[in-house]
Motif scaffolding. Structure first.
Motif, short mmCIF file in Angstrom:
data_model
loop_
_atom_site.label_atom_id
_atom_site.label_comp_id
_atom_site.label_asym_id
_atom_site.label_seq_id
_atom_site.Cartn_x
_atom_site.Cartn_y
_atom_site.Cartn_z
N ALA A 197 0.83 -1.20 0.00
CA ALA A 197 0.00 0.00 0.00
C ALA A 197 0.86 1.26 0.00
CB ALA A 197 -0.93 0.00 1.21
N GLN A 198 1.97 1.23 0.74
CA GLN A 198 2.85 2.39 0.77
C GLN A 198 3.53 2.61 -0.58
OE1 GLN A 198 5.58 2.18 4.06
NE2 GLN A 198 3.99 2.44 5.60
N TYR A 199 3.94 1.53 -1.23
CA TYR A 199 4.58 1.68 -2.54
C TYR A 199 3.56 2.12 -3.60
CZ TYR A 199 9.08 -0.13 -1.04
OH TYR A 199 10.29 -0.28 -0.43
N ALA A 200 2.32 1.68 -3.45
CA ALA A 200 1.28 2.14 -4.37
C ALA A 200 1.05 3.64 -4.20
CB ALA A 200 -0.02 1.38 -4.12
N THR A 201 1.10 4.12 -2.95
CA THR A 201 0.99 5.55 -2.69
C THR A 201 2.15 6.31 -3.31
OG1 THR A 201 -0.15 5.11 -0.59
CG2 THR A 201 0.79 7.30 -0.87
N LEU A 202 3.34 5.72 -3.25
CA LEU A 202 4.52 6.32 -3.87
C LEU A 202 4.34 6.43 -5.38
CD1 LEU A 202 7.42 7.37 -3.74
CD2 LEU A 202 8.20 5.00 -3.84
N GLY A 203 3.79 5.38 -5.99
CA GLY A 203 3.54 5.41 -7.43
C GLY A 203 2.55 6.48 -7.81
N MET A 204 1.56 6.67 -6.95
CA MET A 204 0.58 7.72 -7.18
C MET A 204 1.24 9.09 -7.19
SD MET A 204 -2.73 8.57 -4.77
CE MET A 204 -1.69 9.08 -3.40
N GLY A 205 2.14 9.31 -6.25
CA GLY A 205 2.84 10.59 -6.21
C GLY A 205 3.76 10.80 -7.39
N ALA A 206 4.44 9.74 -7.81
CA ALA A 206 5.35 9.86 -8.95
C ALA A 206 4.58 10.22 -10.22
CB ALA A 206 6.10 8.54 -9.14
N SER A 210 -11.93 13.65 -16.28
CA SER A 210 -11.14 12.43 -16.03
C SER A 210 -11.37 11.91 -14.61
CB SER A 210 -9.65 12.72 -16.24
OG SER A 210 -9.41 13.17 -17.55
N MET A 211 -11.43 12.81 -13.66
CA MET A 211 -11.67 12.41 -12.27
C MET A 211 -13.06 11.80 -12.11
SD MET A 211 -9.93 15.75 -10.48
CE MET A 211 -10.12 15.25 -8.77
N LEU A 212 -14.04 12.36 -12.81
CA LEU A 212 -15.40 11.83 -12.74
C LEU A 212 -15.44 10.39 -13.25
CD1 LEU A 212 -18.45 12.11 -12.30
CD2 LEU A 212 -18.59 13.18 -14.57
N ILE A 247 -5.86 0.31 -7.97
CA ILE A 247 -4.63 1.09 -7.88
C ILE A 247 -4.50 1.97 -9.12
CG2 ILE A 247 -2.11 0.99 -7.80
CD1 ILE A 247 -2.39 -1.66 -6.31
N ALA A 248 -4.72 1.38 -10.29
CA ALA A 248 -4.61 2.13 -11.54
C ALA A 248 -5.61 3.28 -11.58
CB ALA A 248 -4.83 1.19 -12.73
N LEU A 249 -6.83 3.03 -11.09
CA LEU A 249 -7.86 4.07 -11.11
C LEU A 249 -7.51 5.22 -10.17
CD1 LEU A 249 -11.07 1.84 -11.21
CD2 LEU A 249 -10.24 3.34 -13.03
N VAL A 250 -6.95 4.89 -9.01
CA VAL A 250 -6.55 5.94 -8.08
C VAL A 250 -5.44 6.78 -8.69
CG1 VAL A 250 -5.44 6.38 -5.86
CG2 VAL A 250 -7.29 4.74 -5.99
N ILE A 251 -4.48 6.13 -9.34
CA ILE A 251 -3.39 6.86 -9.98
C ILE A 251 -3.91 7.74 -11.11
CG2 ILE A 251 -1.30 6.60 -11.38
CD1 ILE A 251 -0.62 4.14 -9.70
N LEU A 252 -4.84 7.21 -11.91
CA LEU A 252 -5.44 8.00 -12.99
C LEU A 252 -6.25 9.17 -12.42
CD1 LEU A 252 -6.56 5.18 -15.47
CD2 LEU A 252 -4.69 6.82 -15.77
N PHE A 253 -6.88 8.95 -11.30
CA PHE A 253 -7.62 10.01 -10.62
C PHE A 253 -6.68 11.17 -10.28
CE2 PHE A 253 -9.24 12.17 -6.89
CZ PHE A 253 -10.61 12.25 -7.10
N VAL A 254 -5.50 10.82 -9.74
CA VAL A 254 -4.52 11.84 -9.39
C VAL A 254 -3.96 12.51 -10.64
CG1 VAL A 254 -2.28 12.22 -8.28
CG2 VAL A 254 -3.94 10.69 -7.22
N VAL A 288 -3.53 17.47 -13.96
CA VAL A 288 -3.65 18.12 -15.27
C VAL A 288 -4.16 19.55 -15.14
CG1 VAL A 288 -5.01 18.12 -17.40
CG2 VAL A 288 -3.87 16.03 -16.65
N GLY A 289 -5.05 19.81 -14.21
CA GLY A 289 -5.60 21.16 -14.11
C GLY A 289 -6.11 21.56 -12.74
N PRO A 290 -7.05 20.80 -12.15
CA PRO A 290 -7.64 21.22 -10.88
C PRO A 290 -6.65 21.38 -9.74
CG PRO A 290 -8.96 19.49 -11.91
CD PRO A 290 -7.71 19.60 -12.71
#
Length: 442
Positions: free
Chosen positions: A277-286, A314-316, A340-347, A352-354
């Protein structure tokens, strides 16, 4: 772009953005440790920013540059209190340290965009502010991993690292000039303003830009500085103020802080162990950082409004998909990785803008007289929304489970409609052109 301006951007605002982002997410990865302060207490400290955010409404005592420099005093106090709390075995020191760093982040949120909007040329204003507010804002979450500082003995250092960018800023920012607009419009120091503008533009001629500033200064002489009461009462300012407030609420109510604050917990719920879970969070930040670099080039091509619409859309899509996927995460292992992929795409959509545009859109909607007061209101609204989301998400998720994201999906849809109908495009427009747009719509 030139080397001097790039140096001023990095020196003044990247390190301020680091404080803003790092200290919001620093407790995310190690939040389960028994000796750490609970996330709810951390969020309550964020609320304390609202008490002090009015200070940003008129940073005339020290100026934009001076305000950023003196603000680092709060960082050092916070770093000492947070780091020493472990050895003193004092939860109170930790809480007070979080309070001080919260004040610092609140002031940075007002001062940094204000300074950067005033030193950037119109044609590159958006790119510069995207760079300063979000390239560094993604929390440097790797420091909180159990293999680094996210340990029972390492967390005091994790919280004290916040002093490092403050030291860097204190050594670099004094070489940069004060905002030329502040020097001319607020202090009446034309020769100093010309010198500062020449330094920032390097070899580019500044005669036309200086003349625009003089014209704005002449107009300001016949109109006094706008107070908070006048900001709400003046008819010509109501529409841009309403837009500024809504985009700030939209940024926070989009659900991004629910994901950021509780990303590790979200990944745990989809059957990842603590380390995964921590590494997934790291991927989200990257991924956030990567997409911010991409948006750096897109903002002056596509424009502010377009990127806001793309980001929220995209977030919707990700929010709806994440709600459905969560229902099947326990039955199918592969769905966990889809989450995990969806959370990363959400970020990614947020980056991108918001994530950045609302901060500097506020500075573009108002002239020099009303900009400080508008910035103060916008920051207050933003952190109030931040506090509400952070405080309510966990109880709601316990009650609603995966359906909690339906709330954010509805809000995201409403924000998309509002942006499409009401938010103007400010790309490559001067403040006079922007204010003229609002006069025409009245």
């Amino acid at each position: 772009m030139n080397a001097r301006l790039a140096f001023a951007i990095v020196s003044s605002t990247c390190w301020s953005a680091f404080q803003h982002g790092y200290n919001t997410g620093v407790l995310n990865a190690p939040q389960l440790m028994a000796l750490m302060i609970s996330q709810n207490i951390s969020l309550k400290m964020e609320m304390k920013k609202l008490i002090f955010v009015k200070t940003t409404s008129d940073p005339a005592w020290f100026g934009r540059k001076g305000g950023l420099l003196w603000n680092n005093v709060l960082v050092f106090i916070a770093a000492v209190l947070q780091g020493a709390s472990y050895y003193a075995k004092s939860a109170e020191m930790l809480i007070v340290g979080r309070l001080f760093i919260g004040i610092n982040s609140g002031l940075n949120a007002g001062l940094a965009p204000l300074y950067l909007s005033e030193i950037s040329p119109v044609s590159l204003r958006g790119s510069y502010i995207l760079f300063q507010l979000y390239l560094i804002i993604e929390k440097v979450v790797w420091l909180g991993l159990e293999s680094i500082l996210g340990t029972p003995d390492g967390w005091p250092w994790l919280l004290s690292v916040t002093a490092v960018p403050a030291v860097i800023q204190l050594f670099t920012l004094p070489f940069c000039p004060e905002s030329p607009k502040y020097l001319l419009l607020n202090r009446g120091m034309e020769s100093y303003a010309l010198r500062a503008l020449n330094w920032l533009r390097d070899k580019v001629a500044v005669h036309e830009e200086m003349e625009e500033m003089r014209q704005e200064a002449d107009k300001n002489k016949v109109t006094k500085k706008v107070t908070l009461r006048e900001l709400f009462g003046k008819r010509t300012l109501r529409q841009p103020l309403f837009i500024a407030m809504v985009v700030m609420v939209a940024q926070q109510f989009s659900g991004i802080n629910a994901v950021i604050f509780f990303s590790t917990d979200i990944f745990n719920k989809v059957n990842l162990n603590e380390a995964q879970a921590q590494y997934a969070t790291l991927g989200m930040g990257a991924m956030n950082v990567v997409m911010t670099i991409v948006s750096l080039f897109l903002v002056e091509i596509a424009g502010r409004k377009t990127l806001l619409l793309i980001g929220f859309s995209s977030m919707l899509a990700c929010t709806i998909s994440l709600t459905v996927a969560n229902l099947y995460s326990e039955a199918h292992v592969w769905v966990s990785y889809l989450c995990i992929a969806l959370v990363i795409l959400f970020v990614v959509g947020f980056a991108v803008g918001p994530g950045s545009i609302p901060w500097f859109l506020v500075t573009e909607l108002f002239n020099q007289n009303s900009r400080p007061a508008a910035s103060a209101v916008a920051v207050t609204i933003n952190w109030t929304a931040n506090f509400i989301v952070g405080l309510s998400f966990l109880p709601l998720s316990l009650q609603l489970g995966p359906n909690v994201f339906i709330i954010f999906a509805v809000l995201q849809f409403l924000f998309i409609v509002f942006i499409f109908l009401k938010v103007p495009e400010t790309k490559n427009k001067t403040i006079e052109e922007i204010t003229a747009m609002f006069r025409q719509t009245m």
